[in-house]
Design a protein around this motif. Structure first.
Motif, PDB file in Angstrom:
ATOM      1  N   SER A  17      15.890 -13.759 113.227  1.00 33.61           N
ATOM      2  CA  SER A  17      17.191 -13.194 112.553  1.00 33.61           C
ATOM      3  C   SER A  17      17.201 -11.887 112.349  1.00 33.61           C
ATOM      4  CB  SER A  17      17.483 -13.995 111.388  1.00 33.61           C
ATOM      5  OG  SER A  17      18.693 -13.783 110.735  1.00 33.61           O
ATOM      6  N   LEU A  18      16.200 -11.311 111.605  1.00 35.22           N
ATOM      7  CA  LEU A  18      16.123 -10.000 110.933  1.00 35.22           C
ATOM      8  C   LEU A  18      16.257  -9.047 112.414  1.00 35.22           C
ATOM      9  CD1 LEU A  18      13.603 -10.279 108.324  1.00 35.22           C
ATOM     10  CD2 LEU A  18      16.028  -9.614 108.081  1.00 35.22           C
ATOM     11  N   ARG A  19      15.245  -9.394 113.449  1.00 28.04           N
ATOM     12  CA  ARG A  19      15.135  -8.227 114.568  1.00 28.04           C
ATOM     13  C   ARG A  19      16.437  -8.428 115.369  1.00 28.04           C
ATOM     14  NH1 ARG A  19       8.742  -9.475 115.067  1.00 28.04           N
ATOM     15  NH2 ARG A  19       8.110  -8.109 113.199  1.00 28.04           N
ATOM     16  N   HIS A  20      17.136  -9.719 115.547  1.00 24.85           N
ATOM     17  CA  HIS A  20      18.229  -9.716 116.563  1.00 24.85           C
ATOM     18  C   HIS A  20      19.661  -8.820 115.686  1.00 24.85           C
ATOM     19  CE1 HIS A  20      21.870 -11.273 117.998  1.00 24.85           C
ATOM     20  NE2 HIS A  20      20.774 -11.678 119.330  1.00 24.85           N
ATOM     21  N   ARG A  21      19.524  -8.993 114.388  1.00 31.44           N
ATOM     22  CA  ARG A  21      20.567  -8.253 113.456  1.00 31.44           C
ATOM     23  C   ARG A  21      20.213  -6.734 113.646  1.00 31.44           C
ATOM     24  NH1 ARG A  21      24.464  -9.248 109.965  1.00 31.44           N
ATOM     25  NH2 ARG A  21      25.081  -7.341 108.346  1.00 31.44           N
ATOM     26  N   ALA A  22      19.164  -6.232 113.448  1.00 34.30           N
ATOM     27  CA  ALA A  22      18.638  -4.845 113.649  1.00 34.30           C
ATOM     28  C   ALA A  22      19.019  -4.430 115.166  1.00 34.30           C
ATOM     29  CB  ALA A  22      17.193  -4.585 113.449  1.00 34.30           C
ATOM     30  N   ARG A  23      18.483  -5.198 116.303  1.00 36.03           N
ATOM     31  CA  ARG A  23      18.984  -5.006 117.465  1.00 36.03           C
ATOM     32  C   ARG A  23      20.292  -4.587 117.850  1.00 36.03           C
ATOM     33  NH1 ARG A  23      18.470  -1.564 121.403  1.00 36.03           N
ATOM     34  NH2 ARG A  23      18.331  -2.167 123.283  1.00 36.03           N
ATOM     35  N   ALA A  24      21.323  -5.638 117.237  1.00 36.45           N
ATOM     36  CA  ALA A  24      22.435  -5.595 117.382  1.00 36.45           C
ATOM     37  C   ALA A  24      23.288  -4.714 116.594  1.00 36.45           C
ATOM     38  CB  ALA A  24      23.041  -6.982 116.847  1.00 36.45           C
ATOM     39  N   THR A  25      22.818  -4.131 115.470  1.00 35.34           N
ATOM     40  CA  THR A  25      23.110  -2.939 114.739  1.00 35.34           C
ATOM     41  C   THR A  25      22.946  -1.888 115.533  1.00 35.34           C
ATOM     42  OG1 THR A  25      22.724  -3.869 112.832  1.00 35.34           O
ATOM     43  CG2 THR A  25      22.791  -1.667 112.703  1.00 35.34           C
ATOM     44  N   PRO A  30      26.599   2.844 118.514  1.00 31.52           N
ATOM     45  CA  PRO A  30      27.584   3.833 119.281  1.00 31.52           C
ATOM     46  C   PRO A  30      28.942   3.448 119.619  1.00 31.52           C
ATOM     47  CG  PRO A  30      25.661   3.332 120.371  1.00 31.52           C
ATOM     48  CD  PRO A  30      25.576   2.429 119.275  1.00 31.52           C
ATOM     49  N   LEU A  31      29.276   2.272 119.454  1.00 33.97           N
ATOM     50  CA  LEU A  31      30.917   1.965 119.531  1.00 33.97           C
ATOM     51  C   LEU A  31      31.585   2.358 118.159  1.00 33.97           C
ATOM     52  CD1 LEU A  31      30.519  -1.480 121.633  1.00 33.97           C
ATOM     53  CD2 LEU A  31      30.904   0.866 122.445  1.00 33.97           C
ATOM     54  N   GLY A  32      30.968   2.364 117.197  1.00 37.69           N
ATOM     55  CA  GLY A  32      31.463   2.593 115.835  1.00 37.69           C
ATOM     56  C   GLY A  32      31.767   1.427 115.181  1.00 37.69           C
ATOM     57  N   LEU A  33      30.732   0.439 115.568  1.00 35.00           N
ATOM     58  CA  LEU A  33      30.903  -0.930 114.896  1.00 35.00           C
ATOM     59  C   LEU A  33      29.787  -1.403 113.895  1.00 35.00           C
ATOM     60  CD1 LEU A  33      32.327  -3.062 118.003  1.00 35.00           C
ATOM     61  CD2 LEU A  33      33.792  -2.238 115.897  1.00 35.00           C
ATOM     62  N   TYR A  34      30.081  -2.151 113.002  1.00 33.66           N
ATOM     63  CA  TYR A  34      28.861  -2.873 112.287  1.00 33.66           C
ATOM     64  C   TYR A  34      28.797  -4.096 112.640  1.00 33.66           C
ATOM     65  CZ  TYR A  34      29.555   1.523 109.760  1.00 33.66           C
ATOM     66  OH  TYR A  34      29.777   2.979 109.357  1.00 33.66           O
ATOM     67  N   PRO A  35      27.663  -4.926 112.261  1.00 35.11           N
ATOM     68  CA  PRO A  35      27.130  -6.119 112.650  1.00 35.11           C
ATOM     69  C   PRO A  35      28.617  -6.971 111.704  1.00 35.11           C
ATOM     70  CG  PRO A  35      25.191  -5.188 112.029  1.00 35.11           C
ATOM     71  CD  PRO A  35      26.325  -4.223 111.615  1.00 35.11           C
ATOM     72  N   GLY A  36      29.182  -7.915 112.656  1.00 31.81           N
ATOM     73  CA  GLY A  36      30.216  -8.791 112.077  1.00 31.81           C
ATOM     74  C   GLY A  36      31.381  -8.691 112.518  1.00 31.81           C
ATOM     75  N   LEU A 109      27.482  -5.428 125.933  1.00 33.41           N
ATOM     76  CA  LEU A 109      26.350  -5.319 125.119  1.00 33.41           C
ATOM     77  C   LEU A 109      25.723  -6.927 124.808  1.00 33.41           C
ATOM     78  CD1 LEU A 109      27.624  -2.575 122.694  1.00 33.41           C
ATOM     79  CD2 LEU A 109      25.758  -2.384 124.484  1.00 33.41           C
ATOM     80  N   TRP A 110      26.719  -7.566 124.325  1.00 27.98           N
ATOM     81  CA  TRP A 110      26.508  -8.970 124.050  1.00 27.98           C
ATOM     82  C   TRP A 110      25.423  -9.646 124.992  1.00 27.98           C
ATOM     83  CZ3 TRP A 110      25.951  -8.583 119.330  1.00 27.98           C
ATOM     84  CH2 TRP A 110      26.232  -9.951 118.342  1.00 27.98           C
ATOM     85  N   CYS A 111      25.800  -9.502 126.349  1.00 30.49           N
ATOM     86  CA  CYS A 111      25.187  -9.910 127.326  1.00 30.49           C
ATOM     87  C   CYS A 111      23.854  -9.345 127.417  1.00 30.49           C
ATOM     88  CB  CYS A 111      26.000  -9.643 128.714  1.00 30.49           C
ATOM     89  SG  CYS A 111      27.519 -10.767 129.005  1.00 30.49           S
TER      90      CYS A 111
END
Length: 161
Positions: A17-25, A30-36, A109-111
């Motif tokens: 969970s922690l590492r997936h969120r960090a990688r997603a972040t 670069p897209l200007g988005l935050y997790p969620g 990115l999700w893929c």
């Protein structure tokens, strides 16, 4: 289950969970988005415009979190909010053209993130993974009314295993 096995399961889930969120972040920054925010955009892409309270339920987030995300995404031009015709207190949220274009980039990115995450697993395991993870999520869902063991620290009721 003994403690060592329970610890191994819980630690593996926590670290994933922690590492997936960090990688997603890192991928979303670069897209200007935050997790969620990506989940909100993807949900609107899946369902179309919806009332903010419904969006909160669909995302499994508290309404104040969705309000904050929608404000930020609206300020950046990716969504628009308008009063619901049936209830002026409710807001309908929808993607803008900018948001639709951003969704396409988020999907790429999700893929990539999913492929990174499952690298090395057999295709059969990858196919089963969403069902397994959804079962795990359901098992720990705090919104579920009948909790098996009650509060932490309570002993199990007789006969439960």
């Amino acid at each position: 289950m003994d403690f060592e096995q329970a610890d191994a399961v819980n630690q593996a889930i926590r670290l994933l969970s922690l590492r997936h969120r960090a990688r997603a972040t890192a991928l979303l920054a670069p897209l200007g988005l935050y997790p969620g925010q990506e989940a909100l955009l993807l949900e609107l892409d899946r369902t179309g415009a919806m009332i903010q309270a419904q969006l909160s339920e669909a995302l499994g987030c508290e309404p104040p979190s969705v309000t904050l995300m929608t404000r930020k995404l609206e300020a950046s031009g990716h969504i628009r909010r308008k009063p619901a015709p049936s209830d002026k207190r409710a807001s309908i949220v929808e993607l803008t053209d900018s948001g639709k274009a951003l969704v396409d980039r988020v999907k790429q990115l999700w893929c990539a993130l999913a492929e990174e995450t499952v690298t090395g697993l057999p295709a059969e395991t990858v196919a089963e993974l969403p069902g397994i993870l959804n079962t795990l999520t359901d098992n720990v869902d705090t919104r579920r009314p009948d909790r098996r063991y009650g509060l932490i620290g309570e002993s199990r009721r007789a006969g439960e295993r």
